[in-house]
Design a protein around this motif. Structure first.
Motif, PDB file in Angstrom:
ATOM      1  N   THR A  89      -6.696  19.296 -38.420  1.00  0.00           N
ATOM      2  CA  THR A  89      -5.816  19.324 -39.585  1.00  0.00           C
ATOM      3  C   THR A  89      -6.395  18.468 -40.705  1.00  0.00           C
ATOM      4  O   THR A  89      -6.080  17.286 -40.818  1.00  0.00           O
ATOM      5  CB  THR A  89      -4.414  18.825 -39.205  1.00  0.00           C
ATOM      6  N   PHE A  90      -7.243  19.065 -41.498  1.00  0.00           N
ATOM      7  CA  PHE A  90      -7.785  18.351 -42.638  1.00  0.00           C
ATOM      8  C   PHE A  90      -6.663  18.028 -43.614  1.00  0.00           C
ATOM      9  O   PHE A  90      -5.874  18.893 -43.986  1.00  0.00           O
ATOM     10  CB  PHE A  90      -8.830  19.208 -43.360  1.00  0.00           C
ATOM     11  N   ASN A  91      -6.595  16.784 -44.015  1.00  0.00           N
ATOM     12  CA  ASN A  91      -5.615  16.442 -45.039  1.00  0.00           C
ATOM     13  C   ASN A  91      -6.260  16.561 -46.413  1.00  0.00           C
ATOM     14  O   ASN A  91      -7.399  17.023 -46.551  1.00  0.00           O
ATOM     15  CB  ASN A  91      -5.031  15.043 -44.790  1.00  0.00           C
ATOM     16  N   GLN A  92      -5.566  16.148 -47.432  1.00  0.00           N
ATOM     17  CA  GLN A  92      -6.071  16.318 -48.796  1.00  0.00           C
ATOM     18  C   GLN A  92      -7.342  15.522 -49.054  1.00  0.00           C
ATOM     19  O   GLN A  92      -8.109  15.848 -49.959  1.00  0.00           O
ATOM     20  CB  GLN A  92      -4.990  15.918 -49.803  1.00  0.00           C
ATOM     21  N   ASP A  93      -7.572  14.507 -48.247  1.00  0.00           N
ATOM     22  CA  ASP A  93      -8.786  13.711 -48.388  1.00  0.00           C
ATOM     23  C   ASP A  93      -9.881  14.158 -47.428  1.00  0.00           C
ATOM     24  O   ASP A  93     -10.860  13.436 -47.227  1.00  0.00           O
ATOM     25  CB  ASP A  93      -8.467  12.231 -48.140  1.00  0.00           C
ATOM     26  N   ASN A  94      -9.700  15.352 -46.850  1.00  0.00           N
ATOM     27  CA  ASN A  94     -10.675  15.902 -45.908  1.00  0.00           C
ATOM     28  C   ASN A  94     -10.907  14.987 -44.710  1.00  0.00           C
ATOM     29  O   ASN A  94     -12.027  14.853 -44.205  1.00  0.00           O
ATOM     30  CB  ASN A  94     -12.020  16.179 -46.606  1.00  0.00           C
ATOM     31  N   GLN A  95      -9.833  14.372 -44.246  1.00  0.00           N
ATOM     32  CA  GLN A  95      -9.913  13.493 -43.088  1.00  0.00           C
ATOM     33  C   GLN A  95      -9.195  14.131 -41.902  1.00  0.00           C
ATOM     34  O   GLN A  95      -8.284  14.942 -42.068  1.00  0.00           O
ATOM     35  CB  GLN A  95      -9.290  12.132 -43.407  1.00  0.00           C
ATOM     36  N   LEU A  96      -9.600  13.741 -40.711  1.00  0.00           N
ATOM     37  CA  LEU A  96      -9.007  14.283 -39.502  1.00  0.00           C
ATOM     38  C   LEU A  96      -7.981  13.318 -38.917  1.00  0.00           C
ATOM     39  O   LEU A  96      -7.995  12.126 -39.204  1.00  0.00           O
ATOM     40  CB  LEU A  96     -10.097  14.554 -38.462  1.00  0.00           C
ATOM     41  N   SER A  97      -7.116  13.852 -38.074  1.00  0.00           N
ATOM     42  CA  SER A  97      -6.064  13.052 -37.469  1.00  0.00           C
ATOM     43  C   SER A  97      -6.583  12.315 -36.236  1.00  0.00           C
ATOM     44  O   SER A  97      -7.644  12.657 -35.690  1.00  0.00           O
ATOM     45  CB  SER A  97      -4.904  13.959 -37.058  1.00  0.00           C
ATOM     46  N   GLU A 130     -15.286  20.079 -46.000  1.00  0.00           N
ATOM     47  CA  GLU A 130     -14.880  20.302 -44.610  1.00  0.00           C
ATOM     48  C   GLU A 130     -16.039  20.850 -43.781  1.00  0.00           C
ATOM     49  O   GLU A 130     -16.251  20.441 -42.635  1.00  0.00           O
ATOM     50  CB  GLU A 130     -13.678  21.248 -44.569  1.00  0.00           C
ATOM     51  N   VAL A 131     -16.802  21.774 -44.363  1.00  0.00           N
ATOM     52  CA  VAL A 131     -17.968  22.319 -43.672  1.00  0.00           C
ATOM     53  C   VAL A 131     -18.950  21.203 -43.323  1.00  0.00           C
ATOM     54  O   VAL A 131     -19.438  21.102 -42.192  1.00  0.00           O
ATOM     55  CB  VAL A 131     -18.664  23.388 -44.527  1.00  0.00           C
ATOM     56  N   LEU A 132     -19.225  20.353 -44.305  1.00  0.00           N
ATOM     57  CA  LEU A 132     -20.188  19.281 -44.075  1.00  0.00           C
ATOM     58  C   LEU A 132     -19.661  18.264 -43.071  1.00  0.00           C
ATOM     59  O   LEU A 132     -20.434  17.700 -42.289  1.00  0.00           O
ATOM     60  CB  LEU A 132     -20.534  18.598 -45.404  1.00  0.00           C
ATOM     61  N   MET A 133     -18.348  18.041 -43.063  1.00  0.00           N
ATOM     62  CA  MET A 133     -17.773  17.130 -42.077  1.00  0.00           C
ATOM     63  C   MET A 133     -17.913  17.717 -40.670  1.00  0.00           C
ATOM     64  O   MET A 133     -18.275  17.005 -39.726  1.00  0.00           O
ATOM     65  CB  MET A 133     -16.311  16.835 -42.378  1.00  0.00           C
ATOM     66  N   LEU A 134     -17.622  19.011 -40.519  1.00  0.00           N
ATOM     67  CA  LEU A 134     -17.776  19.643 -39.216  1.00  0.00           C
ATOM     68  C   LEU A 134     -19.220  19.566 -38.744  1.00  0.00           C
ATOM     69  O   LEU A 134     -19.496  19.307 -37.562  1.00  0.00           O
ATOM     70  CB  LEU A 134     -17.314  21.099 -39.277  1.00  0.00           C
ATOM     71  N   TYR A 135     -20.144  19.776 -39.661  1.00  0.00           N
ATOM     72  CA  TYR A 135     -21.556  19.680 -39.296  1.00  0.00           C
ATOM     73  C   TYR A 135     -21.905  18.267 -38.827  1.00  0.00           C
ATOM     74  O   TYR A 135     -22.586  18.081 -37.808  1.00  0.00           O
ATOM     75  CB  TYR A 135     -22.438  20.063 -40.489  1.00  0.00           C
ATOM     76  N   LYS A 136     -21.422  17.281 -39.539  1.00  0.00           N
ATOM     77  CA  LYS A 136     -21.723  15.897 -39.153  1.00  0.00           C
ATOM     78  C   LYS A 136     -21.107  15.545 -37.807  1.00  0.00           C
ATOM     79  O   LYS A 136     -21.700  14.809 -37.011  1.00  0.00           O
ATOM     80  CB  LYS A 136     -21.234  14.939 -40.234  1.00  0.00           C
ATOM     81  N   ILE A 137     -19.900  16.054 -37.548  1.00  0.00           N
ATOM     82  CA  ILE A 137     -19.241  15.783 -36.265  1.00  0.00           C
ATOM     83  C   ILE A 137     -20.081  16.314 -35.115  1.00  0.00           C
ATOM     84  O   ILE A 137     -20.380  15.595 -34.154  1.00  0.00           O
ATOM     85  CB  ILE A 137     -17.832  16.400 -36.236  1.00  0.00           C
ATOM     86  N   PHE A 138     -20.466  17.584 -35.205  1.00  0.00           N
ATOM     87  CA  PHE A 138     -21.156  18.205 -34.077  1.00  0.00           C
ATOM     88  C   PHE A 138     -22.635  17.835 -34.025  1.00  0.00           C
ATOM     89  O   PHE A 138     -23.181  17.646 -32.934  1.00  0.00           O
ATOM     90  CB  PHE A 138     -20.986  19.720 -34.128  1.00  0.00           C
ATOM     91  N   HIS A 139     -23.277  17.748 -35.169  1.00  0.00           N
ATOM     92  CA  HIS A 139     -24.707  17.467 -35.185  1.00  0.00           C
ATOM     93  C   HIS A 139     -24.995  15.978 -35.078  1.00  0.00           C
ATOM     94  O   HIS A 139     -25.826  15.543 -34.258  1.00  0.00           O
ATOM     95  CB  HIS A 139     -25.338  18.034 -36.452  1.00  0.00           C
ATOM     96  N   ASP A 140     -24.311  15.177 -35.882  1.00  0.00           N
ATOM     97  CA  ASP A 140     -24.619  13.744 -35.930  1.00  0.00           C
ATOM     98  C   ASP A 140     -23.882  12.944 -34.855  1.00  0.00           C
ATOM     99  O   ASP A 140     -24.498  12.144 -34.150  1.00  0.00           O
ATOM    100  CB  ASP A 140     -24.274  13.185 -37.310  1.00  0.00           C
ATOM    101  N   LYS A 141     -22.578  13.179 -34.731  1.00  0.00           N
ATOM    102  CA  LYS A 141     -21.797  12.386 -33.776  1.00  0.00           C
ATOM    103  C   LYS A 141     -22.000  12.861 -32.333  1.00  0.00           C
ATOM    104  O   LYS A 141     -22.205  12.048 -31.429  1.00  0.00           O
ATOM    105  CB  LYS A 141     -20.306  12.440 -34.138  1.00  0.00           C
ATOM    106  N   LEU A 142     -21.941  14.191 -32.116  1.00  0.00           N
ATOM    107  CA  LEU A 142     -22.090  14.715 -30.761  1.00  0.00           C
ATOM    108  C   LEU A 142     -23.538  14.998 -30.403  1.00  0.00           C
ATOM    109  O   LEU A 142     -23.857  15.238 -29.241  1.00  0.00           O
ATOM    110  CB  LEU A 142     -21.261  15.994 -30.585  1.00  0.00           C
ATOM    111  N   ASP A 143     -24.417  15.009 -31.387  1.00  0.00           N
ATOM    112  CA  ASP A 143     -25.848  15.220 -31.159  1.00  0.00           C
ATOM    113  C   ASP A 143     -26.144  16.603 -30.583  1.00  0.00           C
ATOM    114  O   ASP A 143     -26.993  16.761 -29.705  1.00  0.00           O
ATOM    115  CB  ASP A 143     -26.411  14.130 -30.240  1.00  0.00           C
ATOM    116  N   ILE A 144     -25.429  17.624 -31.089  1.00  0.00           N
ATOM    117  CA  ILE A 144     -25.730  19.007 -30.728  1.00  0.00           C
ATOM    118  C   ILE A 144     -26.684  19.561 -31.789  1.00  0.00           C
ATOM    119  O   ILE A 144     -26.335  19.594 -32.968  1.00  0.00           O
ATOM    120  CB  ILE A 144     -24.446  19.851 -30.645  1.00  0.00           C
TER     121      ILE A 144
END
Length: 287
Positions: A89-97, A130-144
């Protein structure tokens, strides 16, 4: 098929293949993995498994047993399929819950053991941040290493402007669903091979399953599907197999392409999958 070809084009089976035969059971994704693990012959003819997580409920209840974990660790090319980000659930600041980050942490603990080679998610009209955040989550944080959006079939899921907007960064990849693209040629869908061609350079993974026009149906939204996707090649007539000529041409021109099987098998029977894998190896990996 020689060993170098096997490494170049890994063959991966989805847990979604046996979803309809198992989804009423608790923790059914793990049960499917244990089902795969019980058939040692699979290890010799596949390179990995695509862990298919369709809903938040699956994410909440998923617990991988030692048996499933050991099976996945015996393979060298596992991937992740994440469907619905409605719970992201992206909020207005493109942050996750906090709940979103709980799921991410759980995925990280799985990935630390399994080491996913790629992730694919269904496209939604995410904005650029949001796209770039998803990329950072999976690529940078999860190292996929590889992050993909999947090619769709129905224009009502995401229109072309929104779809094209997803690829704002050159690191965002596309997973080509061959069944979707083939079925698009039998309907009024936009997402044909011709439409997707400008994205071909971004493709390193392919969902491969057949499509049958003799099984046309209306889906649960009332949308008429002129062919049944995610079908078995071993049950497909010659007229529909011809529709896959474009897939053969595509594979011939790709130096690397991971083939992920997404067929639908409704019975807990490993026999049809073994036959289907041999068909794929003969017709798609030995061209």
């Amino acid at each position: 098929m020689n060993k170098s070809q096997k490494i170049k084009n890994p063959l991966i089976i989805s847990t979604g293949i046996y979803r309809l035969a198992n989804e009423k059971e608790p923790n059914y994704v793990n049960n499917i993995l244990e089902f795969y693990a019980d058939h040692e012959a699979l290890v010799d003819i596949i390179d990995g498994v695509e862990l298919n997580i369709r809903t938040p409920e699956i994410m909440e209840t998923l617990i991988l047993s030692d048996k499933s974990t050991n099976f996945l660790q015996s393979l060298n090319h596992n991937t992740l399929h994440y469907f619905y980000f409605s719970f992201f659930t992206f909020n207005q600041d493109n942050q996750l819950s906090p709940k979103d980050f709980e799921y991410i942490d759980k995925l990280k603990s799985i990935n630390d053991k399994i080491h996913f080679r790629s992730v694919v998610i269904h496209p939604f009209p995410y904005n650029e941040k949001e796209v770039l955040m998803l990329y950072k989550i999976f690529h940078d944080k999860l190292d996929i290493p590889v992050f993909n959006f999947e090619s769709m079939l129905r224009d009502i899921d995401i229109n072309n402007t929104d779809f094209e907007r997803l690829f704002v960064d050159e690191n965002i990849g596309l997973l080509l669903d061959a069944s979707h693209a083939v079925a698009a040629h039998t309907s009024n869908s936009l997402y044909t091979f011709e439409y997707l061609k400008p994205f071909f350079d971004r493709i390193s993974y392919l969902h491969i399953s057949s499509t049958r026009r003799d099984l046309a149906y209306y889906d649960n939204t009332g949308f008429f599907c002129p062919s049944k996707g995610h079908s078995m090649f071993i049950e497909t007539n010659s007229e529909d197999l011809i529709l896959f000529d474009k897939v053969f041409e595509f594979i011939e021109n790709k130096p690397f392409l991971g083939l992920i099987l997404e067929q639908c098998i409704k019975e807990k029977d490993i026999g049809p999958l073994i036959k289907e894998i041999h068909f794929i190896k003969k017709h798609f990996l030995q061209i």
